[in-house]
Every structure is written in structure tokens, then in C-alpha cells.
Scaffold this motif. Structure first.
Motif, PDB file in Angstrom:
ATOM      1  N   GLY A  58       0.821  -1.204   0.000  1.00  0.00           N
ATOM      2  CA  GLY A  58       0.000   0.000   0.000  1.00  0.00           C
ATOM      3  C   GLY A  58       0.855   1.255   0.000  1.00  0.00           C
ATOM      4  O   GLY A  58       0.557   2.230  -0.701  1.00  0.00           O
ATOM      5  N   LEU A  59       1.919   1.223   0.758  1.00  0.00           N
ATOM      6  CA  LEU A  59       2.853   2.343   0.805  1.00  0.00           C
ATOM      7  C   LEU A  59       3.497   2.554  -0.561  1.00  0.00           C
ATOM      8  O   LEU A  59       3.612   3.686  -1.037  1.00  0.00           O
ATOM      9  CB  LEU A  59       3.913   2.072   1.873  1.00  0.00           C
ATOM     10  CG  LEU A  59       4.770   3.230   2.313  1.00  0.00           C
ATOM     11  CD1 LEU A  59       3.931   4.342   2.914  1.00  0.00           C
ATOM     12  CD2 LEU A  59       5.805   2.749   3.317  1.00  0.00           C
ATOM     13  N   THR A  60       3.907   1.463  -1.205  1.00  0.00           N
ATOM     14  CA  THR A  60       4.499   1.541  -2.539  1.00  0.00           C
ATOM     15  C   THR A  60       3.513   2.142  -3.532  1.00  0.00           C
ATOM     16  O   THR A  60       3.889   2.939  -4.393  1.00  0.00           O
ATOM     17  CB  THR A  60       4.960   0.150  -3.005  1.00  0.00           C
ATOM     18  OG1 THR A  60       5.961  -0.313  -2.105  1.00  0.00           O
ATOM     19  CG2 THR A  60       5.520   0.189  -4.417  1.00  0.00           C
ATOM     20  N   CYS A  61       2.255   1.792  -3.412  1.00  0.00           N
ATOM     21  CA  CYS A  61       1.213   2.348  -4.273  1.00  0.00           C
ATOM     22  C   CYS A  61       1.155   3.865  -4.127  1.00  0.00           C
ATOM     23  O   CYS A  61       1.083   4.591  -5.122  1.00  0.00           O
ATOM     24  CB  CYS A  61      -0.127   1.700  -3.933  1.00  0.00           C
ATOM     25  SG  CYS A  61      -1.529   2.399  -4.819  1.00  0.00           S
ATOM     26  N   LEU A  62       1.195   4.361  -2.908  1.00  0.00           N
ATOM     27  CA  LEU A  62       1.146   5.800  -2.657  1.00  0.00           C
ATOM     28  C   LEU A  62       2.395   6.503  -3.196  1.00  0.00           C
ATOM     29  O   LEU A  62       2.307   7.584  -3.786  1.00  0.00           O
ATOM     30  CB  LEU A  62       0.978   6.081  -1.170  1.00  0.00           C
ATOM     31  CG  LEU A  62      -0.340   5.629  -0.544  1.00  0.00           C
ATOM     32  CD1 LEU A  62      -0.295   5.820   0.969  1.00  0.00           C
ATOM     33  CD2 LEU A  62      -1.516   6.372  -1.158  1.00  0.00           C
ATOM     34  N   ILE A  63       3.546   5.882  -3.016  1.00  0.00           N
ATOM     35  CA  ILE A  63       4.799   6.471  -3.510  1.00  0.00           C
ATOM     36  C   ILE A  63       4.809   6.501  -5.036  1.00  0.00           C
ATOM     37  O   ILE A  63       5.228   7.488  -5.646  1.00  0.00           O
ATOM     38  CB  ILE A  63       6.017   5.697  -2.955  1.00  0.00           C
ATOM     39  CG1 ILE A  63       6.105   5.905  -1.440  1.00  0.00           C
ATOM     40  CG2 ILE A  63       7.302   6.123  -3.654  1.00  0.00           C
ATOM     41  CD1 ILE A  63       7.068   4.976  -0.745  1.00  0.00           C
ATOM     42  N   THR A  64       4.340   5.436  -5.667  1.00  0.00           N
ATOM     43  CA  THR A  64       4.260   5.381  -7.124  1.00  0.00           C
ATOM     44  C   THR A  64       3.322   6.474  -7.639  1.00  0.00           C
ATOM     45  O   THR A  64       3.617   7.149  -8.632  1.00  0.00           O
ATOM     46  CB  THR A  64       3.788   3.996  -7.597  1.00  0.00           C
ATOM     47  OG1 THR A  64       4.722   3.018  -7.136  1.00  0.00           O
ATOM     48  CG2 THR A  64       3.670   3.924  -9.106  1.00  0.00           C
ATOM     49  N   ALA A  65       2.205   6.668  -6.966  1.00  0.00           N
ATOM     50  CA  ALA A  65       1.265   7.721  -7.351  1.00  0.00           C
ATOM     51  C   ALA A  65       1.926   9.091  -7.223  1.00  0.00           C
ATOM     52  O   ALA A  65       1.751   9.959  -8.084  1.00  0.00           O
ATOM     53  CB  ALA A  65       0.011   7.639  -6.495  1.00  0.00           C
ATOM     54  N   TYR A  66       2.693   9.282  -6.161  1.00  0.00           N
ATOM     55  CA  TYR A  66       3.411  10.542  -5.965  1.00  0.00           C
ATOM     56  C   TYR A  66       4.394  10.794  -7.112  1.00  0.00           C
ATOM     57  O   TYR A  66       4.454  11.892  -7.665  1.00  0.00           O
ATOM     58  CB  TYR A  66       4.148  10.523  -4.627  1.00  0.00           C
ATOM     59  CG  TYR A  66       5.112  11.655  -4.445  1.00  0.00           C
ATOM     60  CD1 TYR A  66       4.657  12.944  -4.140  1.00  0.00           C
ATOM     61  CD2 TYR A  66       6.473  11.458  -4.595  1.00  0.00           C
ATOM     62  CE1 TYR A  66       5.543  13.993  -3.981  1.00  0.00           C
ATOM     63  CE2 TYR A  66       7.368  12.498  -4.437  1.00  0.00           C
ATOM     64  CZ  TYR A  66       6.907  13.769  -4.139  1.00  0.00           C
ATOM     65  OH  TYR A  66       7.783  14.807  -3.987  1.00  0.00           O
ATOM     66  N   ARG A  67       5.126   9.769  -7.493  1.00  0.00           N
ATOM     67  CA  ARG A  67       6.097   9.909  -8.591  1.00  0.00           C
ATOM     68  C   ARG A  67       5.394  10.207  -9.910  1.00  0.00           C
ATOM     69  O   ARG A  67       5.867  11.023 -10.708  1.00  0.00           O
ATOM     70  CB  ARG A  67       6.947   8.643  -8.706  1.00  0.00           C
ATOM     71  CG  ARG A  67       7.919   8.498  -7.571  1.00  0.00           C
ATOM     72  CD  ARG A  67       8.757   7.256  -7.711  1.00  0.00           C
ATOM     73  NE  ARG A  67       9.721   7.173  -6.640  1.00  0.00           N
ATOM     74  CZ  ARG A  67      10.259   6.046  -6.233  1.00  0.00           C
ATOM     75  NH1 ARG A  67       9.928   4.893  -6.792  1.00  0.00           N
ATOM     76  NH2 ARG A  67      11.133   6.054  -5.247  1.00  0.00           N
ATOM     77  N   THR A  68       4.275   9.539 -10.153  1.00  0.00           N
ATOM     78  CA  THR A  68       3.501   9.804 -11.366  1.00  0.00           C
ATOM     79  C   THR A  68       3.011  11.243 -11.374  1.00  0.00           C
ATOM     80  O   THR A  68       3.097  11.936 -12.390  1.00  0.00           O
ATOM     81  CB  THR A  68       2.309   8.831 -11.478  1.00  0.00           C
ATOM     82  OG1 THR A  68       2.800   7.494 -11.511  1.00  0.00           O
ATOM     83  CG2 THR A  68       1.477   9.108 -12.722  1.00  0.00           C
ATOM     84  N   ALA A  69       2.504  11.708 -10.245  1.00  0.00           N
ATOM     85  CA  ALA A  69       2.018  13.083 -10.146  1.00  0.00           C
ATOM     86  C   ALA A  69       3.139  14.075 -10.448  1.00  0.00           C
ATOM     87  O   ALA A  69       2.926  15.050 -11.183  1.00  0.00           O
ATOM     88  CB  ALA A  69       1.436  13.334  -8.755  1.00  0.00           C
ATOM     89  N   ARG A  70       4.298  13.823  -9.919  1.00  0.00           N
ATOM     90  CA  ARG A  70       5.432  14.732 -10.174  1.00  0.00           C
ATOM     91  C   ARG A  70       5.778  14.778 -11.649  1.00  0.00           C
ATOM     92  O   ARG A  70       6.106  15.829 -12.185  1.00  0.00           O
ATOM     93  CB  ARG A  70       6.651  14.317  -9.365  1.00  0.00           C
ATOM     94  CG  ARG A  70       6.518  14.731  -7.922  1.00  0.00           C
ATOM     95  CD  ARG A  70       7.789  14.591  -7.181  1.00  0.00           C
ATOM     96  NE  ARG A  70       8.892  15.200  -7.926  1.00  0.00           N
ATOM     97  CZ  ARG A  70      10.066  15.463  -7.423  1.00  0.00           C
ATOM     98  NH1 ARG A  70      10.297  15.181  -6.165  1.00  0.00           N
ATOM     99  NH2 ARG A  70      11.019  15.989  -8.132  1.00  0.00           N
TER     100      ARG A  70
END
Length: 109
Positions: A58-70
Motif C-alpha cells: 500500500g505504501l508503494t502504491c502511494l509512492i508510485t502515485a506521488y512519482r507519477t504526479a510529479r
């Protein structure tokens, strides 16, 4: 786990997550977030107040979303992370990267 997407404003989406965000459910959140983050720059708010458990997937999912957003110019913010989520974010230092706000209205536009 349940994931619901609401339009909070023309340029803001509120994604409400309830239940366990783990290895077996993280892909549901990723599937909901990906198309939102790939569109024109706007804000995606992820309400985690109803999340009862967060593991590394779940944490990885949030981090991946953050990277995509950036990379796409979107803004990603967490809304009212529950105590288990907040604890995991603090333990891993992710709370220093992913900003949290107490309510959707408190998040910057």
C-alpha cells in the motif's frame, strides 16, 4: 477495500479509500489513481481516514502515485490519514514527502 472517486471541483478529484490497503488490494487504488494522475495538471486528494491497515504494498502504491504526479504535473495530497496509516508514513519517512491535510478544504488548490 473500497475506492470511490468524487469530483470535488473541476480541477480536483477526491479519492476515498476504506478498509485495508495491502498486497491484495493496493492494485485497486493504483487502478483508480493512474488515470486521474495522467490527465491535465490538477489536484488529486486521497482520503485515507477510513484505512484500517497499510502495509508495504500500500505504501508503494502511494509512492508510485506521488512519482507519477510529479512527472505529469498533477498535485497529490493525502487527507486525514488514519492512525495506522500515519504511523507507517512516519516510520518510513514518507510523511516528509507526501503531504497530509486534515480535510479536503485544507489542501492547497
Amino acid at each position: 477495500m473500497d475506492v470511490r472517486v468524487h469530483t470535488a471541483a473541476p480541477d480536483r478529484r477526491l479519492v476515498t479509500v476504506t478498509g485495508q490497503l495491502d498486497l491484495h488490494t493496493a492494485h485497486h487504488l493504483a487502478d483508480a489513481l493512474q488515470p486521474l494522475l495522467d490527465r491535465d495538471p490538477h489536484t488529486v486528494l486521497v482520503d485515507l481516514s477510513g484505512v484500517t491497515f497499510l502495509d508495504s504494498a500500500g505504501l508503494t502504491c502511494l509512492i508510485t502515485a506521488y512519482r507519477t504526479a510529479r512527472s505529469t504535473g498533477a498535485r497529490l495530497a493525502l487527507i486525514a490519514p488514519s492512525q495506522p496509516v500515519q504511523k507507517m508514513l512516519q516510520l518510513t519517512g514518507v510523511d516528509q514527502v507526501l503531504h497530509s491535510y486534515p480535510s479536503p478544504e485544507a489542501a492547497p488548490h
